[in-house]
Design an enzyme around this catalytic site. Structure first.
Site, PDB file in Angstrom:
ATOM      1  CG  ASP A  98       0.766  35.575  -6.583  1.00  0.00           C
ATOM      2  OD1 ASP A  98       1.794  35.347  -5.927  1.00  0.00           O
ATOM      3  OD2 ASP A  98      -0.264  34.889  -6.506  1.00  0.00           O
ATOM      4  CG  ASP A 199       4.831  32.225  -5.098  1.00  0.00           C
ATOM      5  OD1 ASP A 199       3.781  31.595  -4.939  1.00  0.00           O
ATOM      6  OD2 ASP A 199       5.868  31.734  -5.589  1.00  0.00           O
ATOM      7  CD  GLU A 256       2.949  30.039  -0.817  1.00  0.00           C
ATOM      8  OE1 GLU A 256       2.365  28.977  -1.064  1.00  0.00           O
ATOM      9  OE2 GLU A 256       3.879  30.471  -1.523  1.00  0.00           O
ATOM     10  CG  HIS A 328      -3.364  29.170  -6.378  1.00  0.00           C
ATOM     11  ND1 HIS A 328      -3.197  29.981  -5.274  1.00  0.00           N
ATOM     12  CD2 HIS A 328      -2.126  28.923  -6.838  1.00  0.00           C
ATOM     13  CE1 HIS A 328      -1.917  30.206  -5.093  1.00  0.00           C
ATOM     14  NE2 HIS A 328      -1.234  29.583  -6.025  1.00  0.00           N
ATOM     15  CG  ASP A 329      -0.813  26.548  -4.237  1.00  0.00           C
ATOM     16  OD1 ASP A 329      -0.794  26.429  -5.471  1.00  0.00           O
ATOM     17  OD2 ASP A 329      -0.137  27.381  -3.618  1.00  0.00           O
TER      18      ASP A 329
HETATM   19  C1  GLC Z   1       3.458  28.990  -4.310  1.00  0.00           C
HETATM   20  C2  GLC Z   1       2.255  29.071  -5.220  1.00  0.00           C
HETATM   21  C3  GLC Z   1       2.175  27.836  -6.042  1.00  0.00           C
HETATM   22  C4  GLC Z   1       3.425  27.729  -6.868  1.00  0.00           C
HETATM   23  C5  GLC Z   1       4.688  27.846  -6.009  1.00  0.00           C
HETATM   24  C6  GLC Z   1       5.885  28.143  -6.848  1.00  0.00           C
HETATM   25  O1  GLC Z   1       3.367  27.959  -3.402  1.00  0.00           O
HETATM   26  O2  GLC Z   1       1.107  29.310  -4.467  1.00  0.00           O
HETATM   27  O3  GLC Z   1       1.037  27.799  -6.853  1.00  0.00           O
HETATM   28  O4  GLC Z   1       3.436  26.504  -7.532  1.00  0.00           O
HETATM   29  O5  GLC Z   1       4.611  28.890  -5.079  1.00  0.00           O
HETATM   30  O6  GLC Z   1       5.867  29.465  -7.301  1.00  0.00           O
END
Ligand code: GLC
Ligand code: CA
Length: 557
Positions: A98, A199, A256, A328-329
């Site tokens: 990540d 991310d 993402e 995971h979100d």
């Molecule tokens: C992304 C991650 C999430 C995190 C956020 C801040 O959305 O997937 O889990 O809280 O970034 O890094």
């Protein structure tokens, strides 16, 4: 070396804290992952994304990094990581990390130095701004609630954080920051990882004037994304990033990425795109409320189906998506995408097949392959997730009762996907011999790897079968790059499509409704490649789908 055909792969996401604990401290770790590599190989995956394992105070579960070059003590050592990498490779599994570079932890050395001297070298690594008339510099609301600006004690300055206040945003306009980040990225790629999941990357570019926007809530603030959407120039940053890092190693990257318009798609994932692929978040976007989880719209299956087709139509000829049902979100897919009556192994298998055979690269999130489901917290204290606590408060402020607010969290919380992986029937589902950091879901006695391995009808064995089909020599090209044709969209509860390559045609058809549907279609001599129900021989040429049925059929003209 020949480039891997990424869209012929099947990927798996590990959330390390909850995957497997090897030393009884209740926290999953790298040695736990190593123990389970054979399980992953057997499942059939060949690409592994591990959520952050860097040193971190874990305010946002590792998405707040305090040292990019260290493994979190809780998870193990760099030697463990090297072994994990080597052992994965031996099993034909590439590993991606990540990459969290929109922000660091406030405990990162750079930020600690910046706080001491905001006007100095490290102050310029972040965004420090003066307040306006005793107020923060702008009216942006952070993703986790409240202002994006945190005052710096003893000064008239504030620093910017799109997420929690412990996650200060880096200044991407500072070449020194870029040099540091590129060095770090190349260091990891030199180690032999295949690439990164990137991310929150859409947030790196800040509007040069940091303007205020009209408030969109009673708190007088406006979503941070409003600024992001009104800001140009992220492309230059991403191109530079790619050229200085990923390109040099032929790395695989998955972004993402939200908020990209049709024009932008070409730049993001075309042949020269900033990333190899990006996630298709259609399901997630449709689940978002205007103000939060508490005003989320009712799930609309037909809308979701049509939007998924639309999303794939938009990238036709440009590139491919990374398809997800869970991460995971998000809450568990079974609970989001299926009506109550189909939240069982039949329905879960259907959901699996429907997304696995879409064009692109499917990502399976840990536990999804055994049909893990949401848990029900009895009190808000059972939650750990920073986002959930904020959404709970928001719901209460909007006038919901405590019970209602808790129910909202039970439906939407990120912790739904973060409960420990269910390995077997023993205490704590075999995840740990100690006290798990987050409560194990009560249903682990029935939903767990060991018992599903032994049951030929289990969700796990269905996933295996589906993955074998996905990767089979006869079909892998078809599933990777065959054309997608939406079918029978006039049936509101049916999710069906064909994948077509040359003279080969495979039909995938599923019934998400609560009553049987007979689709008008003569299947003739078609061959069933995969299904979750027993089909009478006499019925074979018909497309009669019971609730929760899935069929994958090789069509014969
Ligand atoms: C992304 C991650 C999430 C995190 C956020 C801040 O959305 O997937 O889990 O809280 O970034 O890094
Ligand atoms: Ca541990």
């Amino acid at each position: 070396m020949e480039q891997k055909k990424w869209n012929e792969c099947v990927a798996y996401q590990i959330y390390p804290k909850s995957f497997k604990d090897s030393n009884g401290d209740g926290i999953g770790d790298l040695r736990g992952i190593i123990e389970k590599l054979d399980y992953l190989k057997d499942l059939g995956i060949n690409l592994l994304w591990i959520s952050p394992i860097y040193q971190s105070p874990f305010v946002d579960q590792g998405y707040d990094i305090s040292d990019y070059y260290k493994i979190a003590e809780e998870f193990g050592t760099m030697e463990d990581f090297d072994e994990l990498l080597a052992q994965a490779k031996k099993r034909g599994i590439d590993v991606i990390m990540d990459l969290v570079i929109n922000h660091t932890s406030d405990q990162h050395e750079w930020f600690q130095k910046a706080l001491k001297d905001p006007e100095g070298k490290y102050g310029n690594y972040y965004h420090f701004c003066k307040g306006k008339d005793g107020n923060p510099p702008t009216n942006y609301r952070s993703y986790f609630g409240g202002s994006t600006w945190e005052p710096v004690e003893g000064t008239d300055l504030y620093y910017l954080h799109a997420f929690a206040k412990e996650q200060p945003d880096l200044n991407w306009e500072n070449p020194e920051v870029l040099a540091e980040l590129y060095k770090m990225i190349n260091w990891w790629l030199d180690k032999g990882i295949a690439g990164f999941r990137i991310d929150a990357i859409i947030n790196i570019k800040k509007h040069p004037d940091l303007p205020n926007y009209a408030a969109d809530g009673d708190d007088g603030l406006v979503k941070y994304t409003t600024m992001v959407e009104n800001t140009e120039g992220i492309g230059e940053l991403l191109r530079d990033l790619k050229e200085n890092t990923f390109d040099k190693h032929g790395a695989f990257t998955v972004g993402e990425v939200f908020n990209v318009d049709e024009e932008g798609l070409k730049e993001f994932i075309g042949p020269d795109g900033y990333f190899t692929t990006m996630f298709d978040f259609t399901g997630e976007i449709l689940s978002k409320g205007k103000h939060g989880w508490y005003d989320a719209p009712k799930w609309d299956f037909t809308k979701w189906r049509d939007k998924v087709f639309e999303a794939h139509e938009k990238i036709r000829g440009i590139g491919f998506y990374a398809n997800v049902i869970e991460n995971h979100d998000e809450p568990r897919g079974a609970n989001r995408y299926l009506p109550k009556s189909l939240q069982n192994s039949k329905g879960i298998k259907m959901l699996a097949a429907v997304y696995l055979f879409l064009p692109g690269l499917p990502f399976i999130y840990q536990g999804q392959e055994i049909g893990m489901q949401n848990f029900t917290a009895k009190s808000i204290d059972e939650y750990d997730d920073i986002n959930t606590i904020d959404e709970y408060k928001k719901a209460i402020a909007a006038g919901l009762t405590k019970e209602q607010a808790l129910e909202v969290c039970n439906t939407h919380s990120r912790d739904n996907a973060r409960t420990p992986m269910q390995w077997n029937e023993s205490e704590n589902a075999g995840f740990t011999t100690g006290k798990p950091w987050l409560k194990v879901n009560d249903n682990y006695k029935t939903i767990n790897v060991e018992s599903e391995k032994a049951n030929p009808e289990s969700v796990l064995n269905f996933y295996k079968e589906a993955i074998i089909l996905h990767k089979e020599d006869n079909y892998k090209e078809l599933f990777a790059k065959g054309e997608l044709r939406a079918c029978f969209t006039e049936y509101k509860e049916i999710f069906a499509y064909e994948r077509v390559l040359g003279d080969k045609k495979v039909l995938i058809a599923a019934n998400f409704g609560e009553s049987a549907v007979e689709v008008e279609k003569d299947l003739g001599e078609g061959i069933i490649l995969l299904t979750n129900e027993n089909i009478d021989n006499a019925e074979k040429n018909k497309l009669r789908l019971s609730p929760g049925a899935i069929r994958v059929i090789l069509e014969k003209e």
